[in-house]
Scaffold this active site. Structure first.
Site, mmCIF file in Angstrom:
data_model
loop_
_atom_site.group_PDB
_atom_site.id
_atom_site.type_symbol
_atom_site.label_atom_id
_atom_site.label_comp_id
_atom_site.label_asym_id
_atom_site.label_seq_id
_atom_site.Cartn_x
_atom_site.Cartn_y
_atom_site.Cartn_z
ATOM 1 N N GLY A 179 -3.999 -1.396 5.771
ATOM 2 C CA GLY A 179 -3.626 -3.003 5.020
ATOM 3 C C GLY A 179 -4.350 -3.843 5.527
ATOM 4 O O GLY A 179 -4.246 -4.703 4.629
ATOM 5 N N ARG A 180 -4.682 -3.646 6.635
ATOM 6 C CA ARG A 180 -4.668 -4.747 7.572
ATOM 7 C C ARG A 180 -6.626 -5.514 6.917
ATOM 8 O O ARG A 180 -7.099 -6.466 7.797
ATOM 9 C CB ARG A 180 -4.782 -4.991 8.565
ATOM 10 C CG ARG A 180 -4.970 -3.962 9.969
ATOM 11 C CD ARG A 180 -4.730 -3.811 11.591
ATOM 12 N NE ARG A 180 -4.796 -2.858 11.888
ATOM 13 C CZ ARG A 180 -4.351 -1.348 12.127
ATOM 14 N NH1 ARG A 180 -3.839 -1.731 10.486
ATOM 15 N NH2 ARG A 180 -5.354 -0.134 12.468
ATOM 16 N N HIS A 233 -3.745 -30.902 20.676
ATOM 17 C CA HIS A 233 -2.992 -31.813 21.506
ATOM 18 C C HIS A 233 -1.591 -31.147 21.322
ATOM 19 O O HIS A 233 0.005 -31.330 21.221
ATOM 20 C CB HIS A 233 -2.518 -33.065 20.206
ATOM 21 C CG HIS A 233 -2.960 -34.017 19.525
ATOM 22 N ND1 HIS A 233 -3.373 -34.844 20.467
ATOM 23 C CD2 HIS A 233 -4.724 -33.366 19.346
ATOM 24 C CE1 HIS A 233 -4.800 -35.202 19.978
ATOM 25 N NE2 HIS A 233 -5.568 -34.664 19.258
ATOM 26 N N GLU A 252 -3.003 -5.477 16.022
ATOM 27 C CA GLU A 252 -2.648 -4.309 14.659
ATOM 28 C C GLU A 252 -3.628 -2.613 15.301
ATOM 29 O O GLU A 252 -3.187 -2.166 15.423
ATOM 30 C CB GLU A 252 -2.241 -4.535 13.937
ATOM 31 C CG GLU A 252 -0.672 -2.925 13.738
ATOM 32 C CD GLU A 252 -0.268 -3.319 11.725
ATOM 33 O OE1 GLU A 252 -0.846 -3.028 11.335
ATOM 34 O OE2 GLU A 252 1.018 -3.798 11.938
ATOM 35 N N LYS A 291 11.373 -0.293 13.397
ATOM 36 C CA LYS A 291 11.589 -0.001 11.641
ATOM 37 C C LYS A 291 12.893 1.227 12.008
ATOM 38 O O LYS A 291 13.774 0.814 11.229
ATOM 39 C CB LYS A 291 10.748 0.489 10.780
ATOM 40 C CG LYS A 291 9.429 -0.263 10.304
ATOM 41 C CD LYS A 291 8.405 0.148 9.512
ATOM 42 C CE LYS A 291 7.262 -0.399 9.133
ATOM 43 N NZ LYS A 291 6.209 -0.562 8.510
ATOM 44 N N LYS A 326 0.797 -0.902 0.041
ATOM 45 C CA LYS A 326 0.109 0.009 0.042
ATOM 46 C C LYS A 326 0.804 0.850 -0.073
ATOM 47 O O LYS A 326 0.712 2.230 -0.749
ATOM 48 C CB LYS A 326 -0.993 -0.315 1.221
ATOM 49 C CG LYS A 326 -1.972 1.386 1.362
ATOM 50 C CD LYS A 326 -2.341 1.063 2.697
ATOM 51 C CE LYS A 326 -3.071 2.387 3.015
ATOM 52 N NZ LYS A 326 -3.605 2.281 3.770
ATOM 53 N N GLU A 381 10.900 -5.085 3.605
ATOM 54 C CA GLU A 381 10.968 -6.544 3.133
ATOM 55 C C GLU A 381 10.366 -6.657 1.306
ATOM 56 O O GLU A 381 11.125 -7.154 0.913
ATOM 57 C CB GLU A 381 9.993 -7.076 4.250
ATOM 58 C CG GLU A 381 10.212 -7.084 5.318
ATOM 59 C CD GLU A 381 10.548 -5.648 6.063
ATOM 60 O OE1 GLU A 381 9.784 -4.948 5.914
ATOM 61 O OE2 GLU A 381 9.833 -6.271 7.434
HETATM 62 O O1 LIG Z 1 0.789 -3.120 2.292
HETATM 63 P P1 LIG Z 1 2.389 -2.000 2.842
HETATM 64 O O2 LIG Z 1 2.737 -0.904 3.088
HETATM 65 O O3 LIG Z 1 3.687 -2.462 2.647
HETATM 66 O O4 LIG Z 1 2.186 -2.053 4.596
HETATM 67 C C1 LIG Z 1 2.415 -3.172 4.749
HETATM 68 C C2 LIG Z 1 2.389 -4.018 6.751
HETATM 69 O O5 LIG Z 1 4.177 -3.345 6.612
HETATM 70 C C3 LIG Z 1 2.979 -2.336 8.474
HETATM 71 O O6 LIG Z 1 4.471 -2.937 8.482
HETATM 72 C C4 LIG Z 1 2.370 -1.757 9.272
HETATM 73 O O7 LIG Z 1 2.174 -3.032 9.806
HETATM 74 C C5 LIG Z 1 1.203 -3.136 8.449
HETATM 75 O O8 LIG Z 1 0.036 -2.442 8.734
HETATM 76 C C6 LIG Z 1 1.355 -3.344 6.761
HETATM 77 O O9 LIG Z 1 0.215 -4.279 6.397
#
Ligand SMILES: O=P(O)(O)OC[C@H]1O[C@H](O)[C@H](O)[C@@H](O)[C@@H]1O
Length: 527
Positions: free
Chosen positions: A270-271, A388, A357, A503, A213, A219
């Site tokens: 995002g979530r 289990h 989150e 970060k 987003k 990453e």
């Molecule tokens: O979709 P992006 O901008 O790459 O973000 C990916 C993810 O990383 C962040 O650190 C947030 O904690 C998330 O809420 C998000 O979904």
């Protein structure tokens, strides 16, 4: 306009707090009382699902108090304001529009001259057209051959929801003849994640979707470069194999390096983005756009129920209220999500992000500290596997952990065998029924090591079968539950400042700008 107040200022909350331990679950669920409760305390959900809360610590008195709390905290009004375009995400001053991506609720929301419903629909249509062309062989690799695999590169909300949904329907799609492409996912910056996926993928016939987003996630950008490097080394032009899903304002949106780009915007967190192009592109490629549309329809049907003011007819709101009662009045610190469905194996991982989150906050939506606990720790695994593994603590540990079971009457594939007079599906369902009663009622034993105290509350969502529709309804149920809990705690469930510090420090480590403990750990890890 709804008014936003802290939970502990509400008269109805004070009344609810006086009902601590009001219901003895053990007693309530024993004998015929239990049978009456199972029949009575059930709320229909969308798509044939039902929310059964008989084994929760509620009775008509607690439910009446929860209804008062729902009314005083104006949950239904706040939801209405949200889907009609109010700035609910106060931390980032943004609208919250993931419901609109499912098309059903609310008036038209126009921002800077753009009708947002039309925007989300147009992106879904674009993804559908693209997927159809890929499936028809109208969009191919440079050699004119069909793409067979799609790999999503993303993390957090750009990975967990879409991955959980893909896994949930992978077998169903094969069984129903709609599996179009295999989907894989790369998320971790651990090089072994990308390497393992790349090694097992026929690169020449693979499409890679970079999903971010923000377009700035370390990453994801690293893994994108990792994949481009592998494609180039294989003699392939990355621009023929890579797609992007991002917001229009992100750096990725400006690049020409992609075969096609699909957009979401800042109003879908995002979530909560599985309903947008973040889930739409990969799922339309994997199963066909009709299946993605069916997931959205299921979600939209559940959203409609979430707008109901009567908590007994609004399972999302009711689940949220019971959860707040458990967290704030009963003071239980965590909640387990336990789907008795292997297809939902990654659903708890998605909910971990979605819930923690969103509601893992210590300040209210105005930035002031709150004097009460907020989001619980969420964890889970499919049953019966969890039985289990960690159920020992759930049955006999010192903490009471409220449980959210999910179960289906029928399997997805239908292949089964009768062993000792029962099918595997019957064994699966027998176990979830047994667990609910074991947790609630316990079993007395003179030997305390073998004694089960009971009194451990649970609910269960029951469905006929995990299909695109019921999956969509399940997704929306939990999203809406989390949203209502955020309203109750008066927190902003739609930002995530708590992920920033780590970060920033990681960047400093990589730039060798460290001292003190940060330097010592950097040295220990050989960075
Ligand atoms: O979709 P992006 O901008 O790459 O973000 C990916 C993810 O990383 C962040 O650190 C947030 O904690 C998330 O809420 C998000 O979904």
């Amino acid at each position: 306009m709804a008014t936003w107040n802290n939970l502990d200022t509400l008269a109805s909350y004070k009344k609810l707090a006086g009902l601590k331990n009001h219901v003895d679950i053990k007693e309530a669920m024993s004998g015929e009382n239990g049978a009456t409760r199972v029949a009575k305390y059930s709320a229909p959900m969308a798509e044939g699902l039902s929310f059964n809360y008989a084994a929760k610590q509620v009775d008509d008195t607690v439910l009446a108090a929860l209804a008062e709390l729902a009314e005083e905290s104006q949950l239904a009004d706040k939801f209405e304001e949200l889907y009609n375009g109010a700035v609910i995400n106060t931390g980032e001053k943004r609208l919250v529009l993931h419901h609109l991506a499912r098309r059903q609720l609310g008036t038209d929301v126009v921002v800077d001259g753009v009708n947002k419903r039309d925007f989300y629909v147009s992106q879904q249509q674009k993804a559908a057209d693209f997927a159809n062309k890929v499936h028809a062989g109208e969009i191919t690799n440079a050699a004119g051959e069909k793409f067979t695999t799609v790999v999503q590169i993303g993390i957090g909300g750009s990975d967990l929801g879409p991955r959980a949904l893909y896994i949930a329907l992978e077998n169903w799609a094969k069984e129903n003849g709609v599996a179009k492409m295999e989907a894989k996912f790369i998320s971790n910056v651990d090089p072994d994640d990308a390497a393992a996926v790349l090694k097992s993928t026929d690169l020449a016939h693979a499409l890679f979707i970079v999903v971010s987003k923000s377009g700035t996630t370390l990453e994801t950008l690293t893994n994108e470069a990792f994949v481009k490097d592998a494609l180039t080394k294989a003699g392939l032009n990355p621009a023929n194999h890579m797609l992007a899903v991002t917001s229009e304002t992100s750096p990725l949106a400006k690049s020409d390096d992609y075969l096609e780009a699909f957009f979401m915007d800042d109003f879908i967190g995002g979530r909560y983005s599985s309903s947008s192009a973040v889930g739409g592109v990969v799922l339309s490629l994997a199963f066909g756009p009709e299946i993605f549309a069916r997931i959205l329809n299921g979600a939209a049907e559940e959203d409609k129920l979430a707008a109901n003011k009567n908590i007994l007819e609004n399972p999302d709101m009711l689940d949220a209220l019971i959860g707040v009662y458990e967290r704030n009045v009963q003071e239980y610190p965590s909640t387990a999500v336990l789907p008795y469905s292997q297809a939902l194996s990654r659903f708890p991982a998605h909910l971990q992000q979605c819930d923690m989150e969103s509601n893992g906050k210590s300040v209210n939506r105005f930035g002031e500290p709150v004097n009460y606990v907020t989001g619980p720790t969420i964890f889970g695994e499919p049953g019966t596997n969890g039985q289990h593994s960690f159920y020992q603590l759930l049955h006999q540990g010192t903490d009471i952990v409220p449980l959210q079971f999910v179960g289906f009457k029928n399997s997805q594939i239908g292949m089964d065998v009768v062993i000792e007079d029962s099918t595997s599906q019957q064994k699966l369902c027998a176990n979830v029924a047994a667990q609910i009663v074991a947790f609630a009622c316990g079993k007395k034993d003179e030997n305390l090591n073998k004694n089960f105290e009971g009194g451990r509350p649970s609910s269960i969502i029951i469905g006929e079968q995990l299909t695109p529709e019921s999956l969509g309804a399940l997704l929306a149920h939990f999203e809406n539950k989390i949203m209502f809990q955020g309203f109750l705690w008066n927190v902003n469930s739609f930002d995530q400042e708590g992920v920033q510090l780590g970060k920033i420090l990681a960047k400093r480590v990589l730039a060798h700008d460290t001292d003190g403990a940060l330097k010592s750990y950097s040295d220990l890890l050989n960075i």
